[in-house]
Design a protein around this motif. Structure first.
Motif, PDB file in Angstrom:
ATOM      1  N   ALA A  13       0.745  -1.087  -0.107  1.00 16.25           N
ATOM      2  CA  ALA A  13       0.130  -0.213  -0.247  1.00 16.25           C
ATOM      3  C   ALA A  13       0.795   1.192   0.002  1.00 16.25           C
ATOM      4  N   GLU A  14       2.023   1.071   0.623  1.00 19.01           N
ATOM      5  CA  GLU A  14       2.879   2.334   0.610  1.00 19.01           C
ATOM      6  C   GLU A  14       3.478   2.802  -0.498  1.00 19.01           C
ATOM      7  N   ARG A  47       0.837   3.994  -2.953  1.00 19.05           N
ATOM      8  CA  ARG A  47       0.625   5.469  -2.542  1.00 19.05           C
ATOM      9  C   ARG A  47       1.532   6.479  -3.196  1.00 19.05           C
ATOM     10  N   ASP A  95      -8.317   8.403  -4.117  1.00 22.54           N
ATOM     11  CA  ASP A  95      -7.137   7.232  -3.861  1.00 22.54           C
ATOM     12  C   ASP A  95      -7.735   5.895  -3.753  1.00 22.54           C
ATOM     13  N   GLY A  96      -9.145   6.024  -3.813  1.00 18.03           N
ATOM     14  CA  GLY A  96      -9.960   4.750  -3.748  1.00 18.03           C
ATOM     15  C   GLY A  96     -10.172   4.434  -2.363  1.00 18.03           C
ATOM     16  N   GLY A  97      -9.809   5.228  -1.535  1.00 13.02           N
ATOM     17  CA  GLY A  97     -10.021   4.823   0.066  1.00 13.02           C
ATOM     18  C   GLY A  97     -11.504   4.729   0.679  1.00 13.02           C
ATOM     19  N   VAL A  98     -11.780   4.290   1.662  1.00 12.63           N
ATOM     20  CA  VAL A  98     -13.233   3.896   2.039  1.00 12.63           C
ATOM     21  C   VAL A  98     -13.845   5.385   2.283  1.00 12.63           C
ATOM     22  N   ARG A  99     -12.914   6.287   3.009  1.00 15.91           N
ATOM     23  CA  ARG A  99     -13.573   7.469   3.529  1.00 15.91           C
ATOM     24  C   ARG A  99     -13.770   8.249   2.217  1.00 15.91           C
ATOM     25  N   SER A 100     -13.047   8.582   1.408  1.00 19.66           N
ATOM     26  CA  SER A 100     -13.065   9.396   0.041  1.00 19.66           C
ATOM     27  C   SER A 100     -14.052   8.711  -0.770  1.00 19.66           C
ATOM     28  N   LYS A 144     -16.847   6.947   0.616  1.00 22.87           N
ATOM     29  CA  LYS A 144     -17.958   7.309   1.074  1.00 22.87           C
ATOM     30  C   LYS A 144     -18.442   8.758   0.933  1.00 22.87           C
ATOM     31  N   VAL A 188     -13.202   1.362  -8.938  1.00 28.88           N
ATOM     32  CA  VAL A 188     -11.970   1.927  -8.287  1.00 28.88           C
ATOM     33  C   VAL A 188     -10.794   1.519  -9.075  1.00 28.88           C
ATOM     34  N   THR A 237      -6.718   1.905  -8.995  1.00 27.92           N
ATOM     35  CA  THR A 237      -5.474   2.245  -8.342  1.00 27.92           C
ATOM     36  C   THR A 237      -4.271   1.858  -8.676  1.00 27.92           C
TER      37      THR A 237
END
Length: 336
Positions: A225-226, A229, A271-276, A278, A296, A298
């Motif tokens: 993941a790092e 990113r 970034d495809g993250g859950v928070r963004s 949602k 999504v 990435t």
């Protein structure tokens, strides 16, 4: 256990190795904690196998230091060999011996007693799903069975560190995934795994940490993941049922549709993250815009390799994928 509980299972400092004028390893530094799955990625000729050969005491480095479970690979090779298992690029299975006999031979080489050798052999045959083929000659084994037997042979001495050098090369997808599960199970038992591979998906699926080797140097290290990113370009593709919904979404999100794209898809950077994700869907829901489906996208490890080296991962097998969710919430994998 290691002599020092805080010492990593594998510790490498300033490692160098050349063949004539060709520098294969150029000042490598890395640390692998106990029980981790560490993957070394790089194209053919990058120095991955040379690294494994040095760490497993098969050859010597020109400079630098390497320690396995607290033991120096040069000053204390016998203790290093007692602590490790090695599965090379080609299965070291004797075709004329049965699967059981191959394992019993390894037990003898490890100086195990007769009863203990048979106990470990039976346990490994069962663990690697080779019990039914135990009495068959190695020559009759499929590629996947040979690789499983080869790995089982490397485990007969209960090693704390296992070097897997291209363990799934040439295997079909199902056999490759069977091997992945075996690797996960070993790590769950506390075994440290040092994996070299050309399969980017393999490293992505298995590794806790990844290092990218290029022209003898480690050009990047981190979790999958790092590393991803570090690379820009992630986005969410939103699909709509008609032009009106597409236009409403574009206005709500302040994103212009691609005029050359007639597929009713809107691409939104993210970034495809859950928070963004949602937050994005909440904005559309508040504007009463219905989404027909989303994908999504990435960056993958192939993108990472290109970003840090400036060239495609030649000799490395890419396996880019993205999660696609339909309006019903089902998920599938779509190749990029």
């Amino acid at each position: 256990m290691t002599n020092n509980p805080t010492e990593p299972a594998i510790a490498v400092t300033g490692l160098r190795r050349s063949y004539g004028s060709q520098v294969v390893l150029d000042g490598i530094d890395l640390h692998v904690p106990e029980g981790a799955i560490f993957s070394l990625l790089g194209p053919n000729g990058a120095g991955k196998t040379t690294m494994v050969e040095i760490l497993s005491t098969l050859i010597r480095a020109d400079a630098g230091e390497a320690r396995i479970c607290g033991h120096d690979v040069v000053r204390d090779p016998d203790r290093v060999r007692a602590a490790i298992g090695l599965t090379g690029q080609f299965a070291a299975v004797d075709n004329f011996l049965t699967g059981e006999e191959n394992l019993l031979l390894m037990a003898d080489l490890h100086h195990l007693g007769r009863a203990e050798g048979r106990r470990r052999t039976a346990d490994l045959l069962d663990r690697f799903d080779l019990g039914k083929a135990a009495k068959q000659a190695g020559a009759t084994y499929s590629g996947g069975m040979r690789r499983r037997l080869d790995l089982a042979m490397g485990l007969i001495g209960n090693p704390r560190v296992i070097f897997l050098d291209e363990p799934t090369a040439g295997l079909d997808p199902r056999s490759r995934r069977d091997m992945w599960q075996i690797v996960r199970d070993l790590a769950a038992r506390g075994v440290t795994i040092f994996l070299t591979t050309q399969y980017l998906e393999e490293a992505d699926q298995l590794a806790d940490r990844i290092a990218l080797l290029d022209h003898g140097r480690l050009v990047a290290q981190g979790t999958p993941a790092e590393l991803k990113r570090r690379v820009p370009g992630g986005h969410v593709e939103l699909r709509f049922a008609d032009d009106l919904a597409l236009a409403a979404a574009a206005a709500t999100l302040n994103v212009a549709p691609d005029p050359a794209d007639e597929s009713l898809v809107l691409r939104v950077p993210g970034d495809g993250g859950v928070r963004s994700l949602k937050a994005l869907l909440d904005r559309l829901d508040a504007a009463e815009v219905e989404v027909d489906g989303l994908t999504v996208r990435t960056p993958d490890l192939d993108d990472v390799f290109f970003a840090v080296t400036g060239q495609p991962a030649s000799g490395v097998v890419p396996a880019a994928a993205s999660a696609t969710v339909s309006a019903s919430g089902s998920e599938k994998v779509t190749a990029r």
